[in-house]
Design a protein around this motif. Structure first.
Motif, PDB file in Angstrom:
ATOM      1  N   GLY A 134      -1.886   0.916   4.763  1.00  0.00           N
ATOM      2  CA  GLY A 134      -2.312  -0.453   5.026  1.00  0.00           C
ATOM      3  C   GLY A 134      -2.338  -0.753   6.507  1.00  0.00           C
ATOM      4  O   GLY A 134      -3.272  -1.377   7.009  1.00  0.00           O
ATOM      5  N   ARG A 135      -1.297  -0.313   7.223  1.00  0.00           N
ATOM      6  CA  ARG A 135      -1.239  -0.562   8.664  1.00  0.00           C
ATOM      7  C   ARG A 135      -2.421   0.089   9.384  1.00  0.00           C
ATOM      8  O   ARG A 135      -3.094  -0.550  10.195  1.00  0.00           O
ATOM      9  N   HIS A 136      -2.687   1.363   9.063  1.00  0.00           N
ATOM     10  CA  HIS A 136      -3.801   2.060   9.713  1.00  0.00           C
ATOM     11  C   HIS A 136      -5.135   1.391   9.387  1.00  0.00           C
ATOM     12  O   HIS A 136      -5.997   1.239  10.260  1.00  0.00           O
ATOM     13  N   TYR A 137      -5.308   0.995   8.139  1.00  0.00           N
ATOM     14  CA  TYR A 137      -6.586   0.418   7.716  1.00  0.00           C
ATOM     15  C   TYR A 137      -6.858  -0.906   8.425  1.00  0.00           C
ATOM     16  O   TYR A 137      -7.941  -1.123   8.977  1.00  0.00           O
ATOM     17  N   PHE A 138      -5.875  -1.803   8.425  1.00  0.00           N
ATOM     18  CA  PHE A 138      -6.101  -3.132   9.012  1.00  0.00           C
ATOM     19  C   PHE A 138      -6.215  -3.060  10.529  1.00  0.00           C
ATOM     20  O   PHE A 138      -6.962  -3.839  11.133  1.00  0.00           O
ATOM     21  N   GLU A 139      -5.474  -2.147  11.152  1.00  0.00           N
ATOM     22  CA  GLU A 139      -5.623  -1.972  12.600  1.00  0.00           C
ATOM     23  C   GLU A 139      -7.011  -1.440  12.940  1.00  0.00           C
ATOM     24  O   GLU A 139      -7.627  -1.858  13.917  1.00  0.00           O
ATOM     25  N   LYS A 140      -7.505  -0.527  12.128  1.00  0.00           N
ATOM     26  CA  LYS A 140      -8.853   0.017  12.352  1.00  0.00           C
ATOM     27  C   LYS A 140      -9.913  -1.065  12.169  1.00  0.00           C
ATOM     28  O   LYS A 140     -10.930  -1.074  12.882  1.00  0.00           O
ATOM     29  N   LYS A 141      -9.669  -1.976  11.239  1.00  0.00           N
ATOM     30  CA  LYS A 141     -10.610  -3.068  10.992  1.00  0.00           C
ATOM     31  C   LYS A 141     -10.481  -4.186  12.031  1.00  0.00           C
ATOM     32  O   LYS A 141     -11.281  -5.128  12.042  1.00  0.00           O
TER      33      LYS A 141
ATOM     34  N   ASN B 278      -8.627   0.069  -3.783  1.00  0.00           N
ATOM     35  CA  ASN B 278      -8.655  -1.148  -4.597  1.00  0.00           C
ATOM     36  C   ASN B 278      -7.853  -2.277  -3.956  1.00  0.00           C
ATOM     37  O   ASN B 278      -8.246  -3.452  -4.004  1.00  0.00           O
ATOM     38  N   ILE B 279      -6.712  -1.914  -3.360  1.00  0.00           N
ATOM     39  CA  ILE B 279      -5.896  -2.918  -2.672  1.00  0.00           C
ATOM     40  C   ILE B 279      -6.669  -3.514  -1.496  1.00  0.00           C
ATOM     41  O   ILE B 279      -6.748  -4.736  -1.323  1.00  0.00           O
ATOM     42  N   PHE B 280      -7.267  -2.646  -0.673  1.00  0.00           N
ATOM     43  CA  PHE B 280      -8.006  -3.128   0.506  1.00  0.00           C
ATOM     44  C   PHE B 280      -9.180  -4.012   0.094  1.00  0.00           C
ATOM     45  O   PHE B 280      -9.477  -5.011   0.747  1.00  0.00           O
ATOM     46  N   LYS B 281      -9.827  -3.635  -0.997  1.00  0.00           N
ATOM     47  CA  LYS B 281     -10.967  -4.410  -1.480  1.00  0.00           C
ATOM     48  C   LYS B 281     -10.537  -5.826  -1.855  1.00  0.00           C
ATOM     49  O   LYS B 281     -11.207  -6.818  -1.497  1.00  0.00           O
ATOM     50  N   ASP B 282      -9.420  -5.962  -2.561  1.00  0.00           N
ATOM     51  CA  ASP B 282      -8.941  -7.278  -2.975  1.00  0.00           C
ATOM     52  C   ASP B 282      -8.464  -8.105  -1.781  1.00  0.00           C
ATOM     53  O   ASP B 282      -8.675  -9.317  -1.732  1.00  0.00           O
ATOM     54  N   VAL B 283      -7.805  -7.443  -0.824  1.00  0.00           N
ATOM     55  CA  VAL B 283      -7.329  -8.160   0.360  1.00  0.00           C
ATOM     56  C   VAL B 283      -8.509  -8.725   1.147  1.00  0.00           C
ATOM     57  O   VAL B 283      -8.497  -9.895   1.562  1.00  0.00           O
ATOM     58  N   GLU B 284      -9.538  -7.921   1.359  1.00  0.00           N
ATOM     59  CA  GLU B 284     -10.703  -8.385   2.114  1.00  0.00           C
ATOM     60  C   GLU B 284     -11.393  -9.538   1.396  1.00  0.00           C
ATOM     61  O   GLU B 284     -11.912 -10.458   2.037  1.00  0.00           O
TER      62      GLU B 284
ATOM     63  N   THR C 128       0.850  -1.197   0.000  1.00  0.00           N
ATOM     64  CA  THR C 128       0.000   0.000   0.000  1.00  0.00           C
ATOM     65  C   THR C 128       0.884   1.245   0.000  1.00  0.00           C
ATOM     66  O   THR C 128       2.110   1.156  -0.043  1.00  0.00           O
ATOM     67  N   ALA C 129       0.253   2.413   0.079  1.00  0.00           N
ATOM     68  CA  ALA C 129       0.985   3.677   0.090  1.00  0.00           C
ATOM     69  C   ALA C 129       1.164   4.176   1.518  1.00  0.00           C
ATOM     70  O   ALA C 129       0.608   3.611   2.468  1.00  0.00           O
ATOM     71  N   ASP C 130       1.932   5.240   1.664  1.00  0.00           N
ATOM     72  CA  ASP C 130       2.114   5.875   2.974  1.00  0.00           C
ATOM     73  C   ASP C 130       1.129   7.012   3.194  1.00  0.00           C
ATOM     74  O   ASP C 130       0.986   7.505   4.309  1.00  0.00           O
ATOM     75  N   LYS C 131       0.461   7.432   2.130  1.00  0.00           N
ATOM     76  CA  LYS C 131      -0.498   8.533   2.251  1.00  0.00           C
ATOM     77  C   LYS C 131      -1.559   8.397   1.173  1.00  0.00           C
ATOM     78  O   LYS C 131      -1.432   7.572   0.254  1.00  0.00           O
ATOM     79  N   GLY C 132      -2.607   9.205   1.303  1.00  0.00           N
ATOM     80  CA  GLY C 132      -3.716   9.148   0.356  1.00  0.00           C
ATOM     81  C   GLY C 132      -3.536  10.127  -0.794  1.00  0.00           C
ATOM     82  O   GLY C 132      -2.434  10.342  -1.288  1.00  0.00           O
ATOM     83  N   LEU C 133      -4.663  10.720  -1.219  1.00  0.00           N
ATOM     84  CA  LEU C 133      -4.667  11.655  -2.353  1.00  0.00           C
ATOM     85  C   LEU C 133      -4.135  11.004  -3.622  1.00  0.00           C
ATOM     86  O   LEU C 133      -3.440  11.629  -4.417  1.00  0.00           O
ATOM     87  N   ALA C 134      -4.452   9.704  -3.792  1.00  0.00           N
ATOM     88  CA  ALA C 134      -4.006   8.993  -4.983  1.00  0.00           C
ATOM     89  C   ALA C 134      -5.173   8.252  -5.623  1.00  0.00           C
ATOM     90  O   ALA C 134      -5.033   7.113  -6.068  1.00  0.00           O
TER      91      ALA C 134
ATOM     92  N   LYS D  44      -2.223 -14.709   7.023  1.00  0.00           N
ATOM     93  CA  LYS D  44      -1.301 -13.845   7.750  1.00  0.00           C
ATOM     94  C   LYS D  44      -0.959 -12.662   6.843  1.00  0.00           C
ATOM     95  O   LYS D  44      -0.664 -12.854   5.669  1.00  0.00           O
ATOM     96  N   LEU D  45      -1.016 -11.453   7.412  1.00  0.00           N
ATOM     97  CA  LEU D  45      -0.782 -10.243   6.633  1.00  0.00           C
ATOM     98  C   LEU D  45       0.635  -9.717   6.848  1.00  0.00           C
ATOM     99  O   LEU D  45       1.086  -9.560   7.988  1.00  0.00           O
ATOM    100  N   PHE D  46       1.318  -9.444   5.739  1.00  0.00           N
ATOM    101  CA  PHE D  46       2.639  -8.817   5.763  1.00  0.00           C
ATOM    102  C   PHE D  46       2.489  -7.499   4.989  1.00  0.00           C
ATOM    103  O   PHE D  46       2.332  -7.519   3.761  1.00  0.00           O
ATOM    104  N   VAL D  47       2.506  -6.396   5.710  1.00  0.00           N
ATOM    105  CA  VAL D  47       2.062  -5.123   5.141  1.00  0.00           C
ATOM    106  C   VAL D  47       3.219  -4.172   4.888  1.00  0.00           C
ATOM    107  O   VAL D  47       4.087  -3.975   5.743  1.00  0.00           O
ATOM    108  N   VAL D  48       3.197  -3.565   3.696  1.00  0.00           N
ATOM    109  CA  VAL D  48       4.114  -2.480   3.350  1.00  0.00           C
ATOM    110  C   VAL D  48       3.273  -1.211   3.198  1.00  0.00           C
ATOM    111  O   VAL D  48       2.281  -1.219   2.467  1.00  0.00           O
TER     112      VAL D  48
END
Length: 297
Positions: free
Chosen positions: A123-130, A99-105, A87-93, A115-119
């Motif tokens: 991605g880290r913020h999203y999966f922790e929030k979920k 799309n990445i989160f949709k495919d992962v889910e 994933t990216a480090d920031k939004g505005l893209a 098991k998730l290995f996140v770059v």
């Protein structure tokens, strides 16, 4: 209707935003060119690794290797799958991260031993929030893909795979189709399939002679990690390029929208100014008439 001062303030705010979006567009354009150049420089080496694997398999098609072990004894519902998520480090893209989160889910729905290995920080913020557990977060920016970082990811993944903590490895990243289009790619990394490397050689065609020292198996054990590392590096760079490509499009769209808003506000401002001037003229004329009537009295 807003007064002229309020409209001017809004126009100033939009102009300041346009400066930011234009700057971000130029920065992403520069980074995109750099990423493409980096990928073009390194791709031939890793393609050579892929070709070398194919050459070895042509000579020793029955080779046994843990990298090719499909582990058929493990039922599909019991297989432990590791997902490398880029994933990216920031939004505005644009829709890059979404799309990445949709495919992962979608993948996680079909696997209870994932098991998730996140770059990437997004991605880290999203999966922790979920509330999804992250097996490993690679704590470096996704904005600077390098062979060294790809090696770190590969070593971690191979360690768990060879220790049978993982039965499969899948990488989910964003691939550039052309200068405008991108798409999310879900690629199966491990175990490898021999059919992917074998190219049918016509009957009667003499194959090259190879001297494999110390052995074909030892060569394969050294080449495959480099091949996987190359694929991971290519995925990091393609994701990086796709992110900036989509950010360029998003910033261009934002700039165009801001320009259209400025045009509408400019028309609105002129109307307000015209109404104010008309009002002033009316007041002056009315005052003049009142003074004239006063003098006649």
């Amino acid at each position: 209707m807003a007064n002229a001062r309020e409209i001017l303030d809004r126009m100033k705010s939009i102009q300041d935003t346009m400066k930011i979006t234009n700057a971000m567009y130029m920065i992403s354009s520069s980074k995109l060119k750099k990423a493409k150049a980096s990928l073009d420089e390194t791709e031939p080496y890793f393609y050579s690794m892929q070709m070398a694997i194919g050459r070895i398999l042509r000579h020793v098609p029955d080779m046994k290797s843990e990298f090719f072990n499909q582990r058929p004894e493990i039922k599909p519902e019991d297989r432990k799958v590791g997902y490398i998520v880029v994933t990216a480090d920031k939004g505005l893209a644009g829709s890059y991260n979404h799309n990445i989160f949709k495919d992962v889910e979608e993948c996680l729905k079909n696997n209870s031993h994932a098991k998730l290995f996140v770059v990437g920080e997004m991605g880290r913020h999203y999966f922790e929030k979920k509330g999804l557990e992250i097996a490993h977060q690679f704590h470096y920016t996704a904005q600077n893909p390098s062979v060294s970082r790809a090696r770190n990811i590969t070593e971690k993944i191979l360690e768990e795979y060879l220790n049978k903590e993982l039965d499969e490895v899948v990488i989910i990243y964003t691939k550039m189709l052309n200068g405008v289009q991108t798409e999310t790619e879900t690629r199966h990394l491990l175990p490898l399939e021999k059919e992917h490397f074998n190219k049918n050689v016509p009957v009667g065609v003499q194959m090259e002679q190879l001297a494999m020292v110390p052995s074909a198996e030892a060569l394969m054990e050294n080449i495959i990690p480099i091949y996987i590392q190359g694929f991971v590096y290519g995925a990091l760079v393609e994701s990086y390029a796709s992110e900036h490509n989509l950010r360029m499009l998003a910033m261009q769209s934002a700039t165009d929208s801001a320009s259209a808003m400025l045009n509408d506000l400019s028309i609105q401002y002129n109307r307000v100014r015209q109404a104010a001037i008309t009002q002033e003229i009316t007041e002056v004329v009315s005052g003049a008439k009142a003074q004239k009537r006063k003098k006649k009295r």
